[in-house]
Write an enzyme that holds these catalytic residues in place. Structure first.
Site, PDB file in Angstrom:
ATOM      1  CB  CYS A  94      41.255  47.694  73.324  1.00  0.00           C
ATOM      2  SG  CYS A  94      40.210  46.938  72.111  1.00  0.00           S
ATOM      3  CE1 TYR A 336      26.866  51.966  51.388  1.00  0.00           C
ATOM      4  CE2 TYR A 336      26.978  53.112  53.476  1.00  0.00           C
ATOM      5  CZ  TYR A 336      27.450  52.143  52.619  1.00  0.00           C
ATOM      6  OH  TYR A 336      28.509  51.352  52.995  1.00  0.00           O
ATOM      7  CB  THR A 347      25.210  62.394  54.298  1.00  0.00           C
ATOM      8  OG1 THR A 347      26.090  61.635  53.471  1.00  0.00           O
ATOM      9  CG2 THR A 347      23.862  61.747  54.333  1.00  0.00           C
TER      10      THR A 347
END
Lengths: 441, 787
Positions: A94, A336, A347
């Site tokens: 990375c 949310y 969720t």
């Protein structure tokens, strides 16, 4: 300046992420205050913060942890902390993280020669190589012997437990952050290699993200997919326990050993990174490939973050446990109440499935979880993405990113990335902390 | 450990006998429970579920409940409980969320009776009602508590903990309908079994999860809780608000807590992590465990008193796969090892000394301390409490009062304040310090300083030689002189030296880009203590030119680091947050050639006072007798001073001599001296001096003292709340804190404000403003005054 004949570099990236159109980022409304704060404390707002700002509540606790890890009083000197992060980021090729930390490393007064290769770093730091390697790719192989080699009285130069745990958290934190960086396709900062160019912009080149377009192509049938997923989630929540214990075990095994193709060959990592990796060929391997004797799985009930990990970290590195605990809690409660175009959705099951699937990839099993729901809720393209990001982050491509949850918002995909990152961090930490606990016994 | 110790306790008809003993289990245990008549114990874990009979000499395996070739997860137990009324009935909590009951009376091998799979996640705890045969309660990770009637297939009521994980549930021993539940978020709730809709009462007991709770067996109002925050708390539940009446701080998170039978104030605890011991506490003595059992090699997971009316037997299971029976007699008593003597200094130098009475009476011939020895009888006798089993130690408290004058530490304070440790040439420092000591009537110290100066200073002209002779010093002539520098008058040299060093300073700046020379910027930023020092230390001089006398002595280069006294620094500098910086700087200092030009000049200029000594030393002084010759003596002398208690002298000399002596004394000793001196200085609130000493010290361990706790907490000037932000904007009132009234920027350093109208800003801005104006810069019309 250009009049004086000095070449002015031009930033290449058209926004913080290669996957997410910049336009979208800012219309989705990053929380201004968080970015202001992050600017004030760090002096710049990097791409990482910009993408994370899609979830301001997470960003704020992430910055706190980051600050505590790298800036506050701790057993390791500041330049070492960044160097350890560089070593960790290099494992995942990375270059974004490597360059970020290289800069910080030099700012902290680090020796420049260390950056040109591991062999210039002190032996004590090089001693972390094995642990770094295992932590990044196969944390389940970490045993108390690895800890002992670093900590016990005979080891020279010797690590204290507090230093070691600091280093472990730094490494695990950076590894999982690499997952996020790759998973969100962060563009290099303008001052990074590959982040700027001296060529004038070609007039024909209109910066646009081709991926962006194909992400919206199948909007029509996408809507149906969301409906189906939501229906399944509701069903799962109402479903009564029906299957046998054997079935449960089989389901776990199935998820664990399901072959998800992830090995996309990438170009060689930049030189900058390669010098900092030992044994670059050591990679993630499936926890238990089909038909092989598997290492013992870890039972979440026998060693959990809440009961065991937290206490150990808190004991050896006061306050750090608190910061990490907060991070895990924020991520596990972040919602949310919406999914794609639907509002008011619970969720929880989906997030749980995602979390447990990642732990399952790392060989951690929850006795009380039915892994059948992973199969029901996570579509294959999502699994491909999750497994790639969690286990081979450097192989993430825009295609994989755009292929799952095609009709979901980008912020939701970033949310998925956050879950992958934290679940991965916790899994790696649990294995290491368990080894340390065994060592202390 | 296999001590033979039989105890027979009469408990009505059945008596319990036994000894401390253990047996190996095949797998780690998660929980244990004992049947009512105390003859059998059940051990449950992930891979074990067995019943052992408790015989006099050993454990005997009676039954393995884990049957079947591939046992299901229902056998993987997180908790187990043996019914206290019905001796054939057991209940387990499985890690997969099942609640299972077992009937030992079944004829088949599989004793499983009922299976409830209503919980979605791991069940942490099961609890039978103490008097009601068919009532079972469970608490689970999914945040629900369920009450089962064993005659029915399903739960009869469900209690919701609002999705907070339940860690423990316990029926009250005395109140038929009440049970307590403890939660992962630190709360404890009380429920009425008849009212599943809402808890009766809730309070926050711990920070972090509450792992366990236990009702007092006799006192109906007492509930003990233990949590991850390493505390055991005892709550009085009879009042309207749960009141914390006792609190015991342990060394690790508390996994289980169990009241000891028949002992009102005792409870046993074990820990979840790291600590493997079992402690029995007397809650009135929270600082030291009453008894400790140290047998286990891994964390103890289950503890239970063998019989509900017998306080002498404790059973425990552990992750190390052993099951123990502990005899209370065999427990370790930490109190016995505790130190019963106490010693403390009072504010005015009084000394209080508490000691066991027996010790002091035997010492009758003791002479009273001249300053006055008052013996106080032990004043707060506790009422002898028969239930309290702590040994009563009757102590005598003696107070030695010090004569205020004899032990006055004024000399210490004065010395600390007046001594010069740096900033001037070596000889001058010595002379100054000698003078200080002389004035404080400490002739020995004063002489020491003078001696030191003579030993270590450069060969200097005698006191009678005046400046005009300097140009052609006989001493200097004996050296190989290279250039005219030496013949030049001292003033000339000084001039040159100054010029050079200034140039060098300018040179230095670009290299250290972080040193901001600009005043304006310095105001804004906060600088390390490094840069300023650095510039002085690094002023490179051409030694050869300036200082021919040094030539012969080059073998042992002397180095002296000049620093300004701390007061002279700008108050704020940029904090370069860099732990490695001090070492780095030091190294630079050490490497840099020292500024000895000054020294030479001053040596010549300063008239030397102690004529007598000099006149003796002059003939003795040969050019080859270098300072290092004296090092062993000086080292001994310093040790002598330190041992005498005058660590001030030791440290001061150490600093003033610097490199000359540092290598002679090992680092640990130096560090020790520094620490002691700094500690003393801080006790006398001589912060400036202590800071100077820290700065001048060369031990890395000491210099880093300045680097710790450098966090500064600030409150917002508008809303008076702490600023949690890292920036300068308060998150509450969304304004910049403390803006300057002149430039309207945030003031990050010195803030000066008018006491009349409370407006203010940057010190410099306000000063400038008020030079030309008499009104407040904020425009409030107040006539501000700057003095």
């Amino acid at each position: 300046m250009s009049e004086e004949g000095i070449e002015v570099p031009r930033a290449l990236a058209s926004g913080p992420s290669a996957f997410i159109p910049a336009k979208e980022m800012f219309t989705e409304g990053p929380n201004q205050d968080m970015l202001i704060e992050s600017f004030l404390s760090l002096g710049r707002v990097d791409h990482l913060a910009m993408v994370m700002a899609l979830h301001p509540s997470y960003l704020s606790c992430f910055l706190r942890t980051q600050h505590a890890l790298f800036e506050l009083d701790g057993p390791l000197p500041r330049d070492w902390r960044h160097y350890i992060s560089i070593m960790a980021a290099a494992r995942h090729h990375c270059s974004y993280m490597v360059q970020q930390h290289s800069m910080a490393f030099l700012e902290a007064g680090g020796e420049e020669s260390w950056l040109s290769g591991l062999e210039h770093a002190p032996t004590k730091l090089r001693g972390l190589q094995t642990l770094n390697k295992l932590l990044a790719h196969r944390p389940w192989l970490i045993t108390q012997q690895h800890i002992q080699e670093l900590v016990c009285a005979g080891a020279e130069p010797r690590w204290s437990l507090a230093e070691l745990i600091h280093a472990v958290i730094l490494m695990a934190h950076t590894h999982s952050l690499c997952s996020f960086v790759w998973g969100c396709g962060l563009n290099p900062e303008p001052d990074h290699i590959g982040g700027h160019t001296f060529c004038p912009p070609s007039p024909s080149h209109i910066p646009h993200s081709p991926a962006h377009e194909d992400g919206r192509q199948e909007l029509a049938d996408g809507a149906v997919e969301v409906e189906v997923l939501m229906k399944r989630m509701v069903e799962l929540q109402q479903q009564e326990e029906e299957c046998t214990q054997e079935e449960m075990v089989t389901r776990f095994e199935r998820e664990r050993s399901e072959s998800i193709p992830t090995a996309v060959v990438r170009g060689a990592p930049p030189e900058l990174v390669l010098n900092l990796v030992e044994e670059p060929e050591f990679r993630y391997e499936d926890f238990a490939p089909r038909g092989e004797q598997s290492p013992p799985i870890m039972r979440a009930q026998d060693y959990s973050w809440e009961d065991h990990g937290f206490s150990l970290v808190q004991r050896l590195l006061p306050d750090m446990g608190q910061f990490l605990d907060e991070e895990f809690q924020v991520v596990s409660n972040l919602t949310y109440h919406r999914m794609a175009m639907h509002e008011g959705v619970d969720t929880y099951t989906l997030r749980k499935a995602l979390w447990n699937y990642i732990h399952c990839l790392y060989g951690i099993r929850y006795d009380d979880y039915d892994y059948g729901s992973v199969n029901v809720l996570l579509e294959r393209s999502l699994k491909v993405f999750v497994k790639t990001v969690a286990c081979h982050p450097e192989q993430t491509t825009a295609h994989i990113y755009h292929d799952f949850w095609r009709h979901f918002r980008h912020s939701e995909k970033v949310h998925a990335n956050l879950i992958v990152m934290e679940a991965r961090l916790q899994a790696a930490l649990l294995y290491t902390l368990r080894a340390i606990t065994y060592y202390m016994r | 450990m296999e001590k033979m110790s039989r105890v027979t306790t009469a408990l009505g008809s059945n008596s319990i006998t036994g000894r401390t003993m253990f047996c190996h289990l095949d797998a780690p245990a998660n929980a244990i429970s004992v049947c009512r008549d105390a003859t059998q114990v059940v051990v449950a874990g992930r891979n074990i579920f067995k019943i052992y009979a408790l015989e006099e000499e050993q454990f005997v395996e009676k039954l393995n409940l884990r049957v079947g070739r591939k046992p299901s997860l229902n056998f993987s137990c997180a908790d187990v409980m043996w019914h206290q009324m019905e001796e054939n009935l057991l209940a387990t909590a499985a890690t997969n969320g099942a609640v299972v009951t077992w009937n030992l009376g079944k004829p088949s091998r599989n004793k499983q009776d009922q299976l409830f799979t209503e919980h979605k996640r791991t069940v942490n705890k099961v609890c039978f009602h103490p008097t009601e045969v068919y009532m079972l309660l469970s608490g689970s990770q999914d945040g629900f508590m369920k009450c089962f009637d064993l005659r029915k297939k399903e739960s009869v009521s469900t209690f919701s903990g609002q999705s907070e994980s339940v860690r423990d549930v316990q029926f009250s021993m005395k109140d038929y309908f009440t049970f307590a539940a403890s939660f992962e978020n630190g709360n404890v709730q009380l429920w009425d079994i008849r009212r599943p809709d809402r808890y009766e009462r809730m309070f926050t007991a711990h920070t972090g999860p509450v792992f366990c709770c236990d009702w007092h067996p006799d006192d109906r109002g007492w509930l003990a809780t233990g949590g991850r925050d390493k505390m055991v708390k005892v709550w009085d539940m009879t009042t309207n608000r749960a009141k914390e009446i006792y609190c015991v701080q342990t060394i690790a998170s508390v996994a289980r807590v169990k009241w000891r039978p028949e002992r009102k104030f005792h409870l046993a605890t074990c820990s979840m992590m790291v600590d493997h011991n079992i402690y029995v506490w007397d809650i009135r003595r929270p600082f030291i465990p009453f008894a400790t059992f140290e047998e286990h090699k891994d964390v103890t997971t289950g503890i239970v008193w063998r019989h509900q009316h017998d306080p002498h037997y404790l059973l425990s299971g552990s992750k190390d796969s052993t099951l123990y029976q502990h005899m209370f007699k065999d427990a370790t008593r930490p109190v016995d090892k505790a130190n019963p003597e106490g010693l403390c200094f009072g504010l005015m130098g009084d000394l209080a000394f508490a000691v066991n009475e027996s010790l002091i009476s035997s010492d009758a011939s003791r002479k009273p301390y001249p300053g006055g020895d008052r013996r106080y009888p032990f004043f707060s006798f506790k009422k002898a409490n028969p239930t309290e089993q702590f040994a009563h130690v009757s102590s005598t408290l003696s107070v030695f009062e010090t004569d205020l004058d004899s032990n006055c530490m004024d000399w210490f304070v004065k010395t600390a304040q007046l001594y010069l440790l740096s900033g001037k040439p070596f000889t001058e420092l010595c002379d100054h310090n000698a003078k200080v000591a002389q004035e404080l009537k400490r002739p020995q110290v004063s002489t020491t300083w003078t001696m030191l100066r003579i030993m270590f200073s450069e060969p200097a002209p005698g006191p009678n030689q005046n400046l005009s002779k300097l140009g052609s010093l006989p001493l200097m002539n004996s050296f190989s002189m290279k250039d005219l520098g030496s013949v030049m008058g001292p003033e000339g040299r000084l001039e040159r030296h100054k010029g050079e060093s200034r140039q060098d300073n300018i040179h230095l700046e670009p290299g250290n880009s972080h040193i901001s020379n600009n005043n304006e910027e310095n105001e804004e930023t906060e600088g390390s203590d490094g840069p300023t020092e650095y510039m002085f230390g690094d002023a490179e001089l051409d030694d050869d030119d300036l200082y021919p006398m040094e030539h012969e002595n080059q073998a042992v280069p002397e180095e002296q680091v000049y620093t300004l006294p701390p007061e002279a620094f700008q108050l704020r500098h940029e904090i370069i947050d860099n732990p490695s910086a001090p070492e780095h700087l030091q190294q630079d200092k050490a490497d840099s050639p020292h500024v000895s030009g000054n020294e030479a000049e001053v040596t010549c200029l300063t008239p030397i006072e102690t004529v007598s000594l000099i006149s003796i030393s002059q003939p003795l002084y040969s050019p080859h007798l270098h300072g290092s010759f004296f090092c062993p003596i000086v080292r001994e002398m310093l040790s002598h001073y330190a041992e005498q208690g005058d660590v001030q002298m030791a440290v001061s000399v150490l600093i003033v001599l610097g490199e000359r002596i540092r290598k002679e004394i090992d680092d640990l000793t130096q560090e020790h001296w520094y620490m002691s001196y700094i500690d003393l200085l801080q006790r006398f609130e001589l912060w400036n001096v202590s800071n100077e000493v820290i700065k001048l010290s060369t031990c890395s361990a000491i210099t880093c003292l300045n680097q710790t706790s450098t966090t500064l907490h600030i409150n917002c000037s508008n809303c008076k709340r702490p600023m949690s932000n890292k920036g300068w904007i308060c998150d509450r009132c969304r304004q910049c804190a403390s803006a300057c009234a002149v430039c309207h920027h945030v003031v990050k350093g010195l803030f000066v404000w008018c006491q009349g109208c409370s407006h203010g800003g940057h010190l410099e801005h306000i000063m400038n403003w008020l030079k030309n104006n008499s009104h407040c810069p904020a425009g409030c019309g107040h006539m501000c005054e700057y003095t």
